[in-house]
Design a protein around this motif. Structure first.
Motif, PDB file in Angstrom:
ATOM      1  N   ARG A 216      58.081  37.326 147.664  1.00 51.03           N
ATOM      2  CA  ARG A 216      58.237  36.853 146.283  1.00 51.03           C
ATOM      3  C   ARG A 216      58.852  37.963 145.415  1.00 51.03           C
ATOM      4  NH1 ARG A 216      54.630  35.370 142.079  1.00 51.03           N
ATOM      5  NH2 ARG A 216      53.365  37.163 142.548  1.00 51.03           N
ATOM      6  N   GLU A 217      58.281  39.137 145.503  1.00 53.21           N
ATOM      7  CA  GLU A 217      58.748  40.267 144.691  1.00 53.21           C
ATOM      8  C   GLU A 217      60.137  40.734 145.137  1.00 53.21           C
ATOM      9  OE1 GLU A 217      57.291  41.070 142.012  1.00 53.21           O
ATOM     10  OE2 GLU A 217      55.646  39.703 142.503  1.00 53.21           O
ATOM     11  N   LYS A 218      60.297  40.806 146.435  1.00 53.91           N
ATOM     12  CA  LYS A 218      61.554  41.265 147.008  1.00 53.91           C
ATOM     13  C   LYS A 218      62.731  40.382 146.571  1.00 53.91           C
ATOM     14  CE  LYS A 218      62.859  44.273 150.211  1.00 53.91           C
ATOM     15  NZ  LYS A 218      62.795  45.689 149.850  1.00 53.91           N
ATOM     16  N   ARG A 219      62.508  39.088 146.619  1.00 52.95           N
ATOM     17  CA  ARG A 219      63.574  38.155 146.279  1.00 52.95           C
ATOM     18  C   ARG A 219      63.897  38.178 144.789  1.00 52.95           C
ATOM     19  NH1 ARG A 219      67.088  37.928 148.569  1.00 52.95           N
ATOM     20  NH2 ARG A 219      67.726  35.972 147.649  1.00 52.95           N
ATOM     21  N   ALA A 247      53.611  23.011 152.941  1.00 57.16           N
ATOM     22  CA  ALA A 247      53.390  24.312 152.301  1.00 57.16           C
ATOM     23  C   ALA A 247      51.959  24.559 151.855  1.00 57.16           C
ATOM     24  CB  ALA A 247      54.325  24.460 151.108  1.00 57.16           C
ATOM     25  N   ALA A 248      51.508  25.800 152.068  1.00 58.34           N
ATOM     26  CA  ALA A 248      50.190  26.200 151.577  1.00 58.34           C
ATOM     27  C   ALA A 248      50.325  26.834 150.204  1.00 58.34           C
ATOM     28  CB  ALA A 248      49.556  27.190 152.547  1.00 58.34           C
ATOM     29  N   ALA A 249      51.464  27.417 149.938  1.00 56.96           N
ATOM     30  CA  ALA A 249      51.718  28.023 148.631  1.00 56.96           C
ATOM     31  C   ALA A 249      53.222  28.061 148.415  1.00 56.96           C
ATOM     32  CB  ALA A 249      51.168  29.449 148.585  1.00 56.96           C
ATOM     33  N   ALA A 250      53.645  27.893 147.192  1.00 55.64           N
ATOM     34  CA  ALA A 250      55.082  27.902 146.917  1.00 55.64           C
ATOM     35  C   ALA A 250      55.357  28.395 145.507  1.00 55.64           C
ATOM     36  CB  ALA A 250      55.660  26.499 147.097  1.00 55.64           C
ATOM     37  N   TYR A 251      56.361  29.234 145.414  1.00 57.03           N
ATOM     38  CA  TYR A 251      56.872  29.699 144.125  1.00 57.03           C
ATOM     39  C   TYR A 251      58.362  29.439 144.082  1.00 57.03           C
ATOM     40  CZ  TYR A 251      52.885  32.407 142.398  1.00 57.03           C
ATOM     41  OH  TYR A 251      51.675  32.786 141.903  1.00 57.03           O
ATOM     42  N   ASP A 252      58.842  29.014 142.926  1.00 52.42           N
ATOM     43  CA  ASP A 252      60.286  28.972 142.731  1.00 52.42           C
ATOM     44  C   ASP A 252      60.673  30.184 141.907  1.00 52.42           C
ATOM     45  OD1 ASP A 252      60.353  26.529 143.938  1.00 52.42           O
ATOM     46  OD2 ASP A 252      60.436  25.386 142.054  1.00 52.42           O
ATOM     47  N   ILE A 253      61.854  30.699 142.175  1.00 52.36           N
ATOM     48  CA  ILE A 253      62.466  31.622 141.222  1.00 52.36           C
ATOM     49  C   ILE A 253      63.374  30.741 140.370  1.00 52.36           C
ATOM     50  CG2 ILE A 253      64.065  33.549 140.917  1.00 52.36           C
ATOM     51  CD1 ILE A 253      62.976  34.719 143.528  1.00 52.36           C
ATOM     52  N   ARG A 262      65.713  26.148 135.659  1.00 52.66           N
ATOM     53  CA  ARG A 262      65.803  25.367 136.896  1.00 52.66           C
ATOM     54  C   ARG A 262      65.634  26.274 138.106  1.00 52.66           C
ATOM     55  NH1 ARG A 262      66.469  22.020 133.493  1.00 52.66           N
ATOM     56  NH2 ARG A 262      67.677  20.120 133.508  1.00 52.66           N
ATOM     57  N   GLU A 263      65.262  25.619 139.223  1.00 56.25           N
ATOM     58  CA  GLU A 263      65.050  26.361 140.476  1.00 56.25           C
ATOM     59  C   GLU A 263      66.339  26.972 141.033  1.00 56.25           C
ATOM     60  OE1 GLU A 263      63.155  24.117 143.630  1.00 56.25           O
ATOM     61  OE2 GLU A 263      64.042  25.411 145.167  1.00 56.25           O
ATOM     62  N   LEU A 264      66.200  28.208 141.447  1.00 58.72           N
ATOM     63  CA  LEU A 264      67.304  28.933 142.049  1.00 58.72           C
ATOM     64  C   LEU A 264      66.993  29.189 143.527  1.00 58.72           C
ATOM     65  CD1 LEU A 264      69.850  30.551 141.458  1.00 58.72           C
ATOM     66  CD2 LEU A 264      68.419  32.334 140.496  1.00 58.72           C
ATOM     67  N   GLU A 265      65.720  29.434 143.783  1.00 65.53           N
ATOM     68  CA  GLU A 265      65.282  29.748 145.139  1.00 65.53           C
ATOM     69  C   GLU A 265      63.820  29.338 145.287  1.00 65.53           C
ATOM     70  OE1 GLU A 265      66.222  33.604 146.600  1.00 65.53           O
ATOM     71  OE2 GLU A 265      64.599  33.633 148.077  1.00 65.53           O
ATOM     72  N   GLY A 266      63.462  28.917 146.512  1.00 64.38           N
ATOM     73  CA  GLY A 266      62.065  28.593 146.782  1.00 64.38           C
ATOM     74  C   GLY A 266      61.488  29.578 147.785  1.00 64.38           C
ATOM     75  N   ILE A 267      60.261  30.045 147.528  1.00 64.91           N
ATOM     76  CA  ILE A 267      59.574  30.909 148.494  1.00 64.91           C
ATOM     77  C   ILE A 267      58.309  30.163 148.907  1.00 64.91           C
ATOM     78  CG2 ILE A 267      58.435  33.166 148.843  1.00 64.91           C
ATOM     79  CD1 ILE A 267      60.718  33.411 146.184  1.00 64.91           C
ATOM     80  N   HIS A 268      58.221  29.875 150.196  1.00 69.44           N
ATOM     81  CA  HIS A 268      57.153  28.985 150.657  1.00 69.44           C
ATOM     82  C   HIS A 268      56.349  29.606 151.784  1.00 69.44           C
ATOM     83  CE1 HIS A 268      60.637  26.174 149.586  1.00 69.44           C
ATOM     84  NE2 HIS A 268      59.816  26.128 148.576  1.00 69.44           N
ATOM     85  N   TYR A 300      52.633  31.883 161.593  1.00 68.85           N
ATOM     86  CA  TYR A 300      52.848  31.287 160.271  1.00 68.85           C
ATOM     87  C   TYR A 300      54.248  31.692 159.827  1.00 68.85           C
ATOM     88  CZ  TYR A 300      48.301  29.383 158.927  1.00 68.85           C
ATOM     89  OH  TYR A 300      47.184  28.611 158.823  1.00 68.85           O
ATOM     90  N   ILE A 301      54.836  30.879 158.947  1.00 69.89           N
ATOM     91  CA  ILE A 301      56.195  31.174 158.486  1.00 69.89           C
ATOM     92  C   ILE A 301      56.251  31.292 156.966  1.00 69.89           C
ATOM     93  CG2 ILE A 301      58.551  30.267 158.309  1.00 69.89           C
ATOM     94  CD1 ILE A 301      58.089  28.966 161.069  1.00 69.89           C
ATOM     95  N   ILE A 302      56.806  32.408 156.527  1.00 66.93           N
ATOM     96  CA  ILE A 302      57.112  32.567 155.103  1.00 66.93           C
ATOM     97  C   ILE A 302      58.609  32.366 154.958  1.00 66.93           C
ATOM     98  CG2 ILE A 302      56.977  34.070 153.069  1.00 66.93           C
ATOM     99  CD1 ILE A 302      54.238  33.403 154.417  1.00 66.93           C
ATOM    100  N   GLU A 303      58.985  31.414 154.126  1.00 67.77           N
ATOM    101  CA  GLU A 303      60.387  31.060 153.978  1.00 67.77           C
ATOM    102  C   GLU A 303      60.922  31.495 152.607  1.00 67.77           C
ATOM    103  OE1 GLU A 303      62.651  27.004 154.536  1.00 67.77           O
ATOM    104  OE2 GLU A 303      61.292  26.806 152.849  1.00 67.77           O
TER     105      GLU A 303
END
Ligand code: ATP
Length: 435
Positions: A216-219, A247-253, A262-268, A300-303
């Protein structure tokens, strides 16, 4: 959308067309809705963005490798992923004018165009279908991939077995994706054919939350490093009702576009959903064997899933500026040098006295390292303005003093300040400022 902001979108679209960043697809035939072509400057801009992403995700790390999977995949992939069943939008049709709308976009029961009665909502799958081979029947249906991620999941074992990677590690991919969006809009923000930059990071269950925070921070930092103003960026955390099935958790940038945040990127955090499903549907064991602990588990996968075209639009919107200089409007794109399509403009002040020859020499020496542009026609002020409008960070001008002392002027796009630099120090000078 405020008038000023919608105006800004119009100006960006017009500049893109005028200067060769982005054109409507098939324009001579009236255009194909929601499809766009990148022109000479647009293709440089987009490539620079993709390269910056590739460098930070793959080249600068030892724990992420690249992949370039086919757009067409086995149809079972999309059953396992849940797309055949669930990648749908609810739609309503107008019984009178036959227009189709997204159910969540029409209020009440009457058509917003003709006032006609609407049907009940039906689910409409967003995947493009085509046929593989000469027979067009049910058995030959294949889909244009609606996301690049699945190409990575089905290659998890191939990558694992052909490299010496150990968990945690990631696989990155840039490629086209297709979605039959019902309401594409806002120029290249939402289109039916677009490019994604996705990275899937495979981790041990239990460490997923930690990696999720890390990515999340890196992106977010990546966009800031690309020159995007931090106050125009924010996180949006998905609530329970917004979370995708996997998804168990998701943040949009999000970015504050002229038409809103608006959404630019999703981190899931996609959990073990994808690999479990592929294990179930393919019958192939997708578990990872940890030889230190002798454990076997499904990672597990972090996308991190970003849109290349949306990033192009973000960079364009964020860079656009107009200012009054000596009674005239100067349009300037404040691109970060990293993404600017052209890095240096090279001009002879006039087309005589040996100045073009010297300028050509400079152009040749810089072209080995950077995208440069040579221009000898018209007043020097106009030549500067043309470069400002396409965001060229520096312009070099050869003048009569050059012929005496071997120095040139270097003009800075943002400050418009000029300084004299010895010709033989130019490469060094730009290396400090461009690379
Ligand atoms: P949206 O809610 O905007 O439809 P999404 O949540 O479906 O997007 P994801 O499936 O998470 O998007 O896709 C990841 C990224 O791919 C998005 O953040 C976006 O940058 C890009 N993207 C998705 N759909 C489109 C599209 N139709 N046009 C351009 N880019 C897109």
């Amino acid at each position: 959308m405020g008038e000023k902001q919608s105006n800004l979108m119009d100006k960006i679209v017009s500049l893109c067309r005028r200067r060769g960043f982005i054109f409507q697809s098939s324009e001579i035939y009236g255009g194909l809705d929601s499809c766009y072509d990148y022109g000479p400057l647009g293709v440089e801009l987009k490539r620079n963005i993709k390269e910056a992403w590739w460098r930070s995700m793959v080249r600068e790390r030892e724990d992420i490798v690249g992949l370039d999977a086919a757009i067409l995949m086995h149809p079972k992939v999309w059953e396992a992923s849940g797309h055949v069943e669930g990648f749908t939008d609810p739609l309503v049709d107008c019984k009178q004018c036959k227009r189709r709308f997204r159910a969540d976009e029409v209020e009440g029961k009457r058509c917003p165009v003709c006032g006609g009665e609407l049907t009940e909502a039906r689910q409409f799958n967003l995947m493009f279908k085509t046929f593989m081979g000469p027979v067009e029947d049910e058995a030959s249906i294949v889909y244009l991939r609606p996301e690049t991620a699945q190409g990575i999941y089905v290659n998890f074992l191939n990558v694992l077995n052909s490299t010496r990677l150990k968990i945690p590690f990631g696989i990155a991919q840039i490629g086209k994706a297709f979605r039959n969006e019902i309401t594409p809009r806002n120029f290249i923000f939402r289109t039916r054919e677009f490019e994604q930059m996705e990275m899937q990071f495979f981790v041990k269950p239990g460490t997923d939350q930690e990696w999720f925070e890390y990515w999340r921070e890196k992106r977010m930092q990546w966009y800031i490093d690309l020159g995007i103003r931090p106050q125009k960026l924010r996180f949006h955390k998905h609530g329970e009702d917004e979370l995708a099935h996997y998804a168990a958790a998701a943040y949009d940038i999000q970015y504050e576009f002229p038409f809103g945040w608006r959404e630019l990127e999703g981190i899931h955090n996609r959990t073990d959903f994808d690999l479990s499903r592929h294990m179930q549907y393919s019958g192939k064991d997708q578990r990872y064997f940890d030889d230190a602990t002798r454990e076997r588990y499904i990672p597990y996968i972090i996308e991190t899933s970003a849109g290349a075209d949306r990033t192009v639009l973000t960079v364009l919107a964020d860079a656009y500026d107009e200012e009054e200089v000596e009674g005239e409007i100067r349009i300037v794109m404040h691109f970060h040098p990293k993404v600017a399509p052209i890095k240096v403009g090279v001009f002879p002040l006039v087309k005589r006295d040996g100045m073009p020859e010297v300028a050509r020499k400079i152009e040749q020496s810089l072209r080995r390292y950077w995208m440069v542009f040579y221009d000898e026609s018209g007043a020097i002020g106009r030549r500067y303005r043309r470069q400002d409008e396409i965001g060229t960070p520096y312009c070099v001008t050869v003048d009569s003093q050059t012929l005496q002392d071997q120095t040139v002027t270097v003009r800075d796009r943002d400050s418009m300040q000029q300084e004299r630099v010895p010709m033989d120090r130019l490469v060094e000078y730009f290396r400090e400022r461009l690379d």
